[in-house]
Design a protein around this motif. Structure first.
Motif, PDB file in Angstrom:
ATOM      1  N   ASN A 226      46.363  -8.865  -0.046  1.00 27.84           N
ATOM      2  CA  ASN A 226      46.372  -8.321   1.322  1.00 27.84           C
ATOM      3  C   ASN A 226      45.046  -8.398   2.056  1.00 27.84           C
ATOM      4  OD1 ASN A 226      49.158  -6.996   1.456  1.00 27.84           O
ATOM      5  ND2 ASN A 226      48.322  -6.194  -0.449  1.00 27.84           N
ATOM      6  N   CYS A 227      43.956  -8.423   1.338  1.00 28.09           N
ATOM      7  CA  CYS A 227      42.661  -8.227   1.977  1.00 28.09           C
ATOM      8  C   CYS A 227      41.726  -9.417   1.823  1.00 28.09           C
ATOM      9  CB  CYS A 227      41.964  -6.989   1.404  1.00 28.09           C
ATOM     10  SG  CYS A 227      43.076  -5.628   1.002  1.00 28.09           S
TER      11      CYS A 227
ATOM     12  N   CYS B 147      40.605 -12.049   4.540  1.00 34.39           N
ATOM     13  CA  CYS B 147      39.566 -11.711   5.521  1.00 34.39           C
ATOM     14  C   CYS B 147      38.268 -11.238   4.886  1.00 34.39           C
ATOM     15  CB  CYS B 147      40.059 -10.606   6.457  1.00 34.39           C
ATOM     16  SG  CYS B 147      41.300 -11.183   7.627  1.00 34.39           S
ATOM     17  N   HIS B 148      38.367 -10.575   3.748  1.00 33.87           N
ATOM     18  CA  HIS B 148      37.141  -9.993   3.169  1.00 33.87           C
ATOM     19  C   HIS B 148      36.604 -10.817   2.007  1.00 33.87           C
ATOM     20  CE1 HIS B 148      37.045  -6.314   5.551  1.00 33.87           C
ATOM     21  NE2 HIS B 148      38.356  -6.288   5.457  1.00 33.87           N
TER      22      HIS B 148
ATOM     23  N   GLY C 242      36.165 -10.645   7.903  1.00 34.16           N
ATOM     24  CA  GLY C 242      35.787  -9.232   7.828  1.00 34.16           C
ATOM     25  C   GLY C 242      34.469  -9.092   7.063  1.00 34.16           C
ATOM     26  N   PRO C 243      33.850  -7.929   7.166  1.00 36.26           N
ATOM     27  CA  PRO C 243      32.564  -7.733   6.494  1.00 36.26           C
ATOM     28  C   PRO C 243      32.696  -7.688   4.971  1.00 36.26           C
ATOM     29  CG  PRO C 243      33.354  -5.676   7.445  1.00 36.26           C
ATOM     30  CD  PRO C 243      34.300  -6.744   7.896  1.00 36.26           C
TER      31      PRO C 243
ATOM     32  N   LEU D 243      32.590  -6.103   1.393  1.00 38.95           N
ATOM     33  CA  LEU D 243      32.965  -4.727   1.044  1.00 38.95           C
ATOM     34  C   LEU D 243      32.262  -4.246  -0.226  1.00 38.95           C
ATOM     35  CD1 LEU D 243      36.778  -4.712   1.907  1.00 38.95           C
ATOM     36  CD2 LEU D 243      34.857  -3.969   3.312  1.00 38.95           C
TER      37      LEU D 243
ATOM     38  N   ASN E  37      31.020   5.195   2.676  1.00 37.59           N
ATOM     39  CA  ASN E  37      32.233   5.727   3.310  1.00 37.59           C
ATOM     40  C   ASN E  37      32.909   6.685   2.336  1.00 37.59           C
ATOM     41  OD1 ASN E  37      32.891   4.115   5.914  1.00 37.59           O
ATOM     42  ND2 ASN E  37      32.277   2.542   4.458  1.00 37.59           N
TER      43      ASN E  37
ATOM     44  N   LEU F 211      37.799   5.514   4.166  1.00 39.30           N
ATOM     45  CA  LEU F 211      38.358   4.222   3.743  1.00 39.30           C
ATOM     46  C   LEU F 211      39.859   4.183   4.008  1.00 39.30           C
ATOM     47  CD1 LEU F 211      36.441   3.714   0.360  1.00 39.30           C
ATOM     48  CD2 LEU F 211      36.068   2.498   2.516  1.00 39.30           C
TER      49      LEU F 211
ATOM     50  N   GLN G 202      40.483   3.758   7.633  1.00 41.90           N
ATOM     51  CA  GLN G 202      40.195   2.385   8.037  1.00 41.90           C
ATOM     52  C   GLN G 202      41.369   1.465   7.699  1.00 41.90           C
ATOM     53  OE1 GLN G 202      37.500   0.731   9.505  1.00 41.90           O
ATOM     54  NE2 GLN G 202      38.645  -1.178   9.272  1.00 41.90           N
ATOM     55  N   ILE G 203      41.944   1.672   6.534  1.00 40.73           N
ATOM     56  CA  ILE G 203      42.999   0.771   6.067  1.00 40.73           C
ATOM     57  C   ILE G 203      44.333   1.021   6.783  1.00 40.73           C
ATOM     58  CG2 ILE G 203      44.362   0.090   4.038  1.00 40.73           C
ATOM     59  CD1 ILE G 203      41.752   0.776   2.378  1.00 40.73           C
TER      60      ILE G 203
ATOM     61  N   PRO H  51      40.450  -7.443  14.343  1.00 37.57           N
ATOM     62  CA  PRO H  51      41.748  -7.995  13.923  1.00 37.57           C
ATOM     63  C   PRO H  51      42.282  -7.382  12.629  1.00 37.57           C
ATOM     64  CG  PRO H  51      40.002  -9.478  13.249  1.00 37.57           C
ATOM     65  CD  PRO H  51      39.342  -8.343  13.980  1.00 37.57           C
ATOM     66  N   MET H  52      41.599  -6.413  12.029  1.00 41.36           N
ATOM     67  CA  MET H  52      42.166  -5.839  10.800  1.00 41.36           C
ATOM     68  C   MET H  52      43.450  -5.096  11.135  1.00 41.36           C
ATOM     69  SD  MET H  52      40.412  -3.663   7.811  1.00 41.36           S
ATOM     70  CE  MET H  52      41.333  -2.460   6.874  1.00 41.36           C
ATOM     71  N   PRO H  53      44.552  -5.501  10.491  1.00 48.39           N
ATOM     72  CA  PRO H  53      45.830  -4.849  10.804  1.00 48.39           C
ATOM     73  C   PRO H  53      45.899  -3.450  10.193  1.00 48.39           C
ATOM     74  CG  PRO H  53      46.147  -6.458   9.060  1.00 48.39           C
ATOM     75  CD  PRO H  53      44.692  -6.526   9.445  1.00 48.39           C
TER      76      PRO H  53
ATOM     77  N   LEU I 268      44.150   0.704  -4.723  1.00 55.87           N
ATOM     78  CA  LEU I 268      43.227  -0.056  -3.870  1.00 55.87           C
ATOM     79  C   LEU I 268      41.858   0.639  -3.819  1.00 55.87           C
ATOM     80  CD1 LEU I 268      43.418  -2.614  -2.221  1.00 55.87           C
ATOM     81  CD2 LEU I 268      44.232  -1.275  -0.287  1.00 55.87           C
TER      82      LEU I 268
ATOM     83  N   LEU J 109      38.167  -0.694  -4.748  1.00 53.56           N
ATOM     84  CA  LEU J 109      37.001  -0.646  -3.833  1.00 53.56           C
ATOM     85  C   LEU J 109      35.817   0.059  -4.509  1.00 53.56           C
ATOM     86  CD1 LEU J 109      38.649   0.113  -0.342  1.00 53.56           C
ATOM     87  CD2 LEU J 109      37.815  -2.081  -1.215  1.00 53.56           C
TER      88      LEU J 109
HETATM   89  C1  HEC Z   1      42.889  -9.956   9.528  1.00 56.54           C
HETATM   90  C2  HEC Z   1      41.680  -9.734   8.794  1.00 56.54           C
HETATM   91  C3  HEC Z   1      41.556  -8.507   7.903  1.00 56.54           C
HETATM   92  C4  HEC Z   1      42.400  -8.108   6.871  1.00 56.54           C
HETATM   93  C5  HEC Z   1      43.678  -8.766   6.395  1.00 56.54           C
HETATM   94  C6  HEC Z   1      41.784  -6.917   6.300  1.00 56.54           C
HETATM   95  N1  HEC Z   1      40.634  -6.630   6.968  1.00 56.54           N
HETATM   96 FE1  HEC Z   1      39.374  -5.047   6.565  1.00 56.54          FE
HETATM   97  N2  HEC Z   1      38.246  -5.537   8.168  1.00 56.54           N
HETATM   98  C7  HEC Z   1      38.417  -6.640   8.964  1.00 56.54           C
HETATM   99  C8  HEC Z   1      37.410  -6.623  10.018  1.00 56.54           C
HETATM  100  C9  HEC Z   1      37.243  -7.662  11.113  1.00 56.54           C
HETATM  101  C10 HEC Z   1      36.639  -5.449   9.816  1.00 56.54           C
HETATM  102  C11 HEC Z   1      35.490  -4.940  10.674  1.00 56.54           C
HETATM  103  C12 HEC Z   1      36.111  -4.039  11.700  1.00 56.54           C
HETATM  104  C13 HEC Z   1      35.097  -3.386  12.620  1.00 56.54           C
HETATM  105  O1  HEC Z   1      34.366  -2.500  12.151  1.00 56.54           O
HETATM  106  O2  HEC Z   1      35.064  -3.757  13.787  1.00 56.54           O
HETATM  107  C14 HEC Z   1      37.190  -4.800   8.628  1.00 56.54           C
HETATM  108  C15 HEC Z   1      36.684  -3.623   8.099  1.00 56.54           C
HETATM  109  C16 HEC Z   1      37.087  -3.072   6.908  1.00 56.54           C
HETATM  110  C17 HEC Z   1      36.475  -1.932   6.261  1.00 56.54           C
HETATM  111  C18 HEC Z   1      35.285  -1.139   6.793  1.00 56.54           C
HETATM  112  C19 HEC Z   1      34.024  -1.776   6.268  1.00 56.54           C
HETATM  113  C20 HEC Z   1      32.795  -0.922   6.465  1.00 56.54           C
HETATM  114  O3  HEC Z   1      31.717  -1.446   6.169  1.00 56.54           O
HETATM  115  O4  HEC Z   1      32.915   0.228   6.890  1.00 56.54           O
HETATM  116  C21 HEC Z   1      37.155  -1.702   5.106  1.00 56.54           C
HETATM  117  C22 HEC Z   1      36.891  -0.614   4.076  1.00 56.54           C
HETATM  118  C23 HEC Z   1      38.194  -2.697   5.037  1.00 56.54           C
HETATM  119  N3  HEC Z   1      38.129  -3.515   6.136  1.00 56.54           N
HETATM  120  C24 HEC Z   1      39.101  -2.788   3.996  1.00 56.54           C
HETATM  121  C25 HEC Z   1      40.186  -3.640   3.991  1.00 56.54           C
HETATM  122  C26 HEC Z   1      41.223  -3.624   2.974  1.00 56.54           C
HETATM  123  C27 HEC Z   1      41.224  -2.714   1.750  1.00 56.54           C
HETATM  124  C28 HEC Z   1      42.144  -4.560   3.335  1.00 56.54           C
HETATM  125  C29 HEC Z   1      43.446  -4.883   2.643  1.00 56.54           C
HETATM  126  C30 HEC Z   1      44.365  -3.801   2.423  1.00 56.54           C
HETATM  127  C31 HEC Z   1      41.657  -5.194   4.562  1.00 56.54           C
HETATM  128  N4  HEC Z   1      40.488  -4.604   4.931  1.00 56.54           N
HETATM  129  C32 HEC Z   1      42.322  -6.233   5.219  1.00 56.54           C
HETATM  130  C33 HEC Z   1      39.373  -7.622   8.826  1.00 56.54           C
HETATM  131  C34 HEC Z   1      40.443  -7.570   7.944  1.00 56.54           C
END
Ligand code: HEC
Length: 129
Positions: free
Chosen positions: A67-68, A71-72, A81-82, A84, A91, A96, A99-100, A107-109, A121, A125
């Motif tokens: 799932n993640c 992007c990550h 995405g940044p 992790l 956090n 967390l 955020q999820i 674009p994080m859904p 999960l 993390l």
């Molecule tokens: C479509 C791309 C995408 C997907 C898929 C995605 N993310 Fe993200 N995520 C991002 C982006 C872009 C950011 C930064 C958002 C912002 O702060 O503007 C982010 C930020 C985060 C952060 C915050 C990071 C911080 O430094 O605070 C966490 C935690 C995170 N994502 C976890 C997850 C997890 C766990 C999943 C899967 C369940 C996931 N993401 C799926 C794009 C994505």
């Protein structure tokens, strides 16, 4: 003897009243702030349910890859995405989870999952530190 008419400018009671009104306003505002904070952090049953569960790092890793990782990055090294790595050091778990699930940072859904999957999960993390 003549009495001077009192105006609000030289009447100390008038400015006292203003200060009192400001104190009441500040007190009301802080009560709302505390209620809002409590509501955000504790009253969410999903977060409470997740926190009460033991997560499996292994299942969490698989969930992350499915799932993640797109992007990550497969090792959470960051891509769209940044990165992790160390994310759980700056956090809280409820941050967390929010955020999820929130979808507030496109674009994080927003992800919907059972509390057990969320606990897995989170365990993953935490293992990234
Ligand atoms: C479509 C791309 C995408 C997907 C898929 C995605 N993310 Fe993200 N995520 C991002 C982006 C872009 C950011 C930064 C958002 C912002 O702060 O503007 C982010 C930020 C985060 C952060 C915050 C990071 C911080 O430094 O605070 C966490 C935690 C995170 N994502 C976890 C997850 C997890 C766990 C999943 C899967 C369940 C996931 N993401 C799926 C794009 C994505």
């Amino acid at each position: 003897m003549t009495l001077k008419p009192s105006t609000s400018a030289n009447n100390p009671l008038a400015s006292n009243g203003l200060i009192r009104a400001l104190i009441v306003l500040a007190a009301t505002a802080s009560i709302f702030l505390v209620l809002w904070f409590l509501g955000e952090s504790q009253a969410d049953p999903y977060i409470r349910a997740t926190m009460g569960l033991e997560g499996s790092e292994e299942t969490g890793k698989q969930l992350f890859r499915m799932n993640c990782a797109g992007c990550h990055g497969i090792d959470a090294q960051g891509l769209v995405g940044p990165a992790l790595q160390n994310v759980s050091l700056h956090n809280s778990d409820s941050d967390l989870i929010n955020q999820i699930v929130s979808g507030k940072t496109p674009p994080m859904p927003s992800f919907e999952m059972e509390p057990q999957a969320m606990a897995d999960l989170l365990a993953h993390l935490h293992s990234l530190n």
